[in-house]
Design a protein around this motif. Structure first.
Motif, PDB file in Angstrom:
ATOM      1  N   ARG A  29     -15.279 -22.377  -7.421  1.00  0.00           N
ATOM      2  CA  ARG A  29     -15.353 -20.999  -6.906  1.00  0.00           C
ATOM      3  C   ARG A  29     -14.849 -20.930  -5.472  1.00  0.00           C
ATOM      4  N   ALA A  30     -15.213 -21.910  -4.645  1.00  0.00           N
ATOM      5  CA  ALA A  30     -14.767 -21.928  -3.255  1.00  0.00           C
ATOM      6  C   ALA A  30     -13.254 -22.147  -3.179  1.00  0.00           C
ATOM      7  N   HIS A  31     -12.726 -22.979  -4.054  1.00  0.00           N
ATOM      8  CA  HIS A  31     -11.281 -23.219  -4.096  1.00  0.00           C
ATOM      9  C   HIS A  31     -10.556 -21.937  -4.505  1.00  0.00           C
ATOM     10  N   ALA A  32     -11.077 -21.240  -5.493  1.00  0.00           N
ATOM     11  CA  ALA A  32     -10.476 -19.966  -5.924  1.00  0.00           C
ATOM     12  C   ALA A  32     -10.556 -18.929  -4.793  1.00  0.00           C
ATOM     13  N   ALA A  33     -11.674 -18.912  -4.076  1.00  0.00           N
ATOM     14  CA  ALA A  33     -11.822 -17.987  -2.945  1.00  0.00           C
ATOM     15  C   ALA A  33     -10.796 -18.307  -1.863  1.00  0.00           C
ATOM     16  N   SER A  34     -10.514 -19.588  -1.656  1.00  0.00           N
ATOM     17  CA  SER A  34      -9.498 -20.001  -0.681  1.00  0.00           C
ATOM     18  C   SER A  34      -8.126 -19.484  -1.089  1.00  0.00           C
ATOM     19  N   ARG A  35      -7.794 -19.678  -2.349  1.00  0.00           N
ATOM     20  CA  ARG A  35      -6.502 -19.220  -2.877  1.00  0.00           C
ATOM     21  C   ARG A  35      -6.387 -17.700  -2.769  1.00  0.00           C
ATOM     22  N   ASP A  36      -7.457 -16.994  -3.125  1.00  0.00           N
ATOM     23  CA  ASP A  36      -7.439 -15.532  -3.064  1.00  0.00           C
ATOM     24  C   ASP A  36      -7.291 -15.031  -1.631  1.00  0.00           C
ATOM     25  N   LEU A  37      -7.941 -15.704  -0.687  1.00  0.00           N
ATOM     26  CA  LEU A  37      -7.833 -15.321   0.718  1.00  0.00           C
ATOM     27  C   LEU A  37      -6.401 -15.461   1.204  1.00  0.00           C
ATOM     28  N   VAL A  38      -5.743 -16.560   0.858  1.00  0.00           N
ATOM     29  CA  VAL A  38      -4.351 -16.772   1.258  1.00  0.00           C
ATOM     30  C   VAL A  38      -3.464 -15.683   0.659  1.00  0.00           C
ATOM     31  N   ARG A  39      -3.705 -15.340  -0.589  1.00  0.00           N
ATOM     32  CA  ARG A  39      -2.902 -14.288  -1.235  1.00  0.00           C
ATOM     33  C   ARG A  39      -3.117 -12.932  -0.568  1.00  0.00           C
ATOM     34  N   ARG A  40      -4.379 -12.619  -0.230  1.00  0.00           N
ATOM     35  CA  ARG A  40      -4.655 -11.339   0.455  1.00  0.00           C
ATOM     36  C   ARG A  40      -3.987 -11.296   1.824  1.00  0.00           C
ATOM     37  N   GLU A  41      -4.052 -12.420   2.543  1.00  0.00           N
ATOM     38  CA  GLU A  41      -3.417 -12.477   3.869  1.00  0.00           C
ATOM     39  C   GLU A  41      -1.907 -12.324   3.757  1.00  0.00           C
ATOM     40  N   ALA A  42      -1.302 -12.944   2.748  1.00  0.00           N
ATOM     41  CA  ALA A  42       0.139 -12.823   2.549  1.00  0.00           C
ATOM     42  C   ALA A  42       0.514 -11.393   2.185  1.00  0.00           C
ATOM     43  N   ALA A  43      -0.288 -10.767   1.338  1.00  0.00           N
ATOM     44  CA  ALA A  43      -0.011  -9.380   0.949  1.00  0.00           C
ATOM     45  C   ALA A  43      -0.129  -8.443   2.148  1.00  0.00           C
ATOM     46  N   ALA A  44      -1.059  -8.720   3.035  1.00  0.00           N
ATOM     47  CA  ALA A  44      -1.237  -7.877   4.216  1.00  0.00           C
ATOM     48  C   ALA A  44      -0.052  -8.014   5.179  1.00  0.00           C
ATOM     49  N   ARG A  45       0.595  -9.177   5.188  1.00  0.00           N
ATOM     50  CA  ARG A  45       1.746  -9.392   6.068  1.00  0.00           C
ATOM     51  C   ARG A  45       3.032  -8.837   5.492  1.00  0.00           C
ATOM     52  N   THR A  46       3.084  -8.638   4.184  1.00  0.00           N
ATOM     53  CA  THR A  46       4.295  -8.173   3.520  1.00  0.00           C
ATOM     54  C   THR A  46       4.390  -6.661   3.644  1.00  0.00           C
ATOM     55  N   PRO A  47       5.499  -6.159   4.222  1.00  0.00           N
ATOM     56  CA  PRO A  47       5.620  -4.700   4.338  1.00  0.00           C
ATOM     57  C   PRO A  47       5.755  -4.057   2.960  1.00  0.00           C
ATOM     58  N   ARG A  48       5.124  -2.927   2.825  1.00  0.00           N
ATOM     59  CA  ARG A  48       5.199  -2.209   1.553  1.00  0.00           C
ATOM     60  C   ARG A  48       6.443  -1.343   1.528  1.00  0.00           C
ATOM     61  N   ARG A  49       7.030  -1.249   0.378  1.00  0.00           N
ATOM     62  CA  ARG A  49       8.196  -0.389   0.217  1.00  0.00           C
ATOM     63  C   ARG A  49       7.701   1.019  -0.047  1.00  0.00           C
ATOM     64  N   THR A  50       8.284   1.946   0.649  1.00  0.00           N
ATOM     65  CA  THR A  50       7.899   3.341   0.439  1.00  0.00           C
ATOM     66  C   THR A  50       8.876   3.980  -0.533  1.00  0.00           C
ATOM     67  N   THR A  51       8.406   4.924  -1.287  1.00  0.00           N
ATOM     68  CA  THR A  51       9.280   5.621  -2.224  1.00  0.00           C
ATOM     69  C   THR A  51       9.351   7.088  -1.838  1.00  0.00           C
ATOM     70  N   HIS A  52      10.513   7.655  -2.059  1.00  0.00           N
ATOM     71  CA  HIS A  52      10.699   9.077  -1.795  1.00  0.00           C
ATOM     72  C   HIS A  52      10.313   9.867  -3.019  1.00  0.00           C
ATOM     73  N   SER A  53      10.337  11.159  -2.900  1.00  0.00           N
ATOM     74  CA  SER A  53       9.872  12.025  -3.999  1.00  0.00           C
ATOM     75  C   SER A  53      10.661  11.821  -5.277  1.00  0.00           C
ATOM     76  N   ARG A  54      11.936  11.367  -5.216  1.00  0.00           N
ATOM     77  CA  ARG A  54      12.711  11.179  -6.435  1.00  0.00           C
ATOM     78  C   ARG A  54      12.600   9.747  -6.948  1.00  0.00           C
ATOM     79  N   GLY A  55      11.676   8.974  -6.403  1.00  0.00           N
ATOM     80  CA  GLY A  55      11.480   7.619  -6.891  1.00  0.00           C
ATOM     81  C   GLY A  55      12.448   6.621  -6.283  1.00  0.00           C
ATOM     82  N   GLU A  56      13.236   7.049  -5.286  1.00  0.00           N
ATOM     83  CA  GLU A  56      14.170   6.146  -4.636  1.00  0.00           C
ATOM     84  C   GLU A  56      13.420   5.385  -3.541  1.00  0.00           C
ATOM     85  N   SER A  57      13.745   4.140  -3.404  1.00  0.00           N
ATOM     86  CA  SER A  57      13.078   3.372  -2.351  1.00  0.00           C
ATOM     87  C   SER A  57      13.831   3.537  -1.043  1.00  0.00           C
TER      88      SER A  57
END
Length: 155
Positions: free
Chosen positions: A126-154
């Motif tokens: 469980r602690a190992h899985a929590a470690s992996r999940d924490l790294v993934r959350r931190e990586a996701a927080a650093r990755t900029p999100r792509r925004t989409t316009h009203s016509r679905g264009e990025s």
């Protein structure tokens, strides 16, 4: 395991000692005892052993049970008062391997790792899985999100 500063303080007061007197008996600095009792920092194993000996109690009496749900391995290691180098020596592995496992990397001989972290095998997993999940959350927080316009264009 995490140090129970409140219990250590209660034992000290019950024996009629001041922080200075307990520190002298344990051969520690008074600021070290004060910080441990107040929970300002997690004391190293050497400090916990010295306080337990000075108070005349077993070390485990000064420790809190370790909750393991969603607690990463690095937190467990630090609660044991160990550095990555000390954990690596305990396991006979490199510090790079310990670092990789603490970030959720692949583990061989999980039972040996669990014992080194003072966990049961299910707790370690469980602690190992929590470690992996924490790294993934931190990586996701650093990755900029792509925004989409009203016509679905990025953008």
């Amino acid at each position: 395991m995490p140090f129970n500063g409140a219990h250590a303080r209660a034992l000290r007061i019950a024996t009629g000692r001041t922080i200075v007197a307990l520190a002298a008996a344990a051969q520690l600095a008074p600021d070290t005892v004060r910080a441990a009792e107040l929970g300002r920092r997690q004391p190293h194993n050497r400090v916990v052993r010295a306080l337990a000996a000075a108070l005349g109690v077993p070390v485990r009496e000064l420790q809190l049970p370790m909750p393991t749900d969603d607690i990463p391995l690095a937190t467990v290691r630090r609660s044991l008062g160990l550095t990555q180098r000390e954990m690596a020596a305990r396991l006979g592995r490199s510090t790079q391997t310990v670092s990789a496992v603490e970030r959720g990397g692949r583990v061989q001989l999980a039972l040996d790792w669990a014992a080194a972290y003072s966990l049961t095998l299910p707790q370690f997993r469980r602690a190992h899985a929590a470690s992996r999940d924490l790294v993934r959350r931190e990586a996701a927080a650093r990755t900029p999100r792509r925004t989409t316009h009203s016509r679905g264009e990025s953008a």
